[in-house]
Design a protein around this motif. Sequence first.
Motif, short mmCIF file in Angstrom:
data_model
loop_
_atom_site.label_atom_id
_atom_site.label_comp_id
_atom_site.label_asym_id
_atom_site.label_seq_id
_atom_site.Cartn_x
_atom_site.Cartn_y
_atom_site.Cartn_z
N ALA A 6 22.90 32.86 34.87
CA ALA A 6 22.53 33.72 33.60
C ALA A 6 22.95 34.43 33.80
N ALA A 7 22.37 35.23 34.70
CA ALA A 7 22.48 37.21 34.88
C ALA A 7 23.83 37.56 35.51
N LEU A 8 24.37 36.66 35.67
CA LEU A 8 25.86 36.96 35.85
C LEU A 8 27.36 36.55 35.18
N ASP A 9 27.20 37.35 34.55
CA ASP A 9 28.28 37.46 32.94
C ASP A 9 29.82 37.50 33.85
N ARG A 14 33.45 40.74 38.51
CA ARG A 14 34.39 42.10 38.52
C ARG A 14 33.16 43.03 39.61
N ARG A 15 32.48 42.98 38.51
CA ARG A 15 31.89 44.74 39.56
C ARG A 15 31.48 44.63 41.19
N ILE A 16 30.84 43.29 40.91
CA ILE A 16 30.30 42.63 42.80
C ILE A 16 31.47 43.25 43.49
N ALA A 20 32.71 45.21 46.92
CA ALA A 20 33.03 44.36 47.85
C ALA A 20 34.46 44.67 47.81
N ARG A 21 35.15 45.16 47.41
CA ARG A 21 36.73 45.87 47.81
C ARG A 21 37.53 44.33 48.44
N ILE A 22 36.83 43.52 47.15
CA ILE A 22 37.39 41.80 47.12
C ILE A 22 38.93 42.41 45.25
N GLU A 27 41.82 33.95 37.55
CA GLU A 27 41.86 32.70 37.27
C GLU A 27 40.34 32.44 37.81
N ASP A 28 39.75 33.40 38.82
CA ASP A 28 39.04 32.85 40.27
C ASP A 28 37.80 34.03 39.84
N VAL A 29 37.48 34.48 38.55
CA VAL A 29 36.19 34.71 38.24
C VAL A 29 35.02 33.64 38.02
N ALA A 30 35.44 32.42 37.74
CA ALA A 30 34.53 31.39 37.29
C ALA A 30 34.70 31.12 38.48
N GLN A 31 35.03 30.57 38.98
CA GLN A 31 34.45 30.20 40.60
C GLN A 31 33.91 30.85 41.00
#
Length: 100
Positions: A6-9, A14-16, A20-22, A27-31
């Motif tokens: 829940a803490a990870l919206d 996206r910020r993480i 991390a320069r990733i 479409e990969d955000v949910a995974q």
Amino acid sequence: MASASAALDPAAVRRIARLARIRLADEDVAQLQSELGAILGWIEQLNEVDVSGVDPLASVGSATLALREDVVTDGDQTEAVLANAPARSGPFYTVPKVVE
């Protein structure tokens, strides 16, 4: 584990990823949100472990290694080792000169 995910919206994910320069496709955000939530869940489980009687480990330098006696167990096989050498001089490998 619900509190970790829940803490990870999506904005936090996206910020993480940016920190991390990733490169992260939409479409990969949910995974990634699910995977990061699982990691945070494991951390929450570790926080529940009672470590009150365990001294913190500041360094592994104070640890002693289990040493064994230094004994040659398969030596004296010079001919077997040199059998695959393309060239040899006595009990040594012969290699081409590379530095003048």
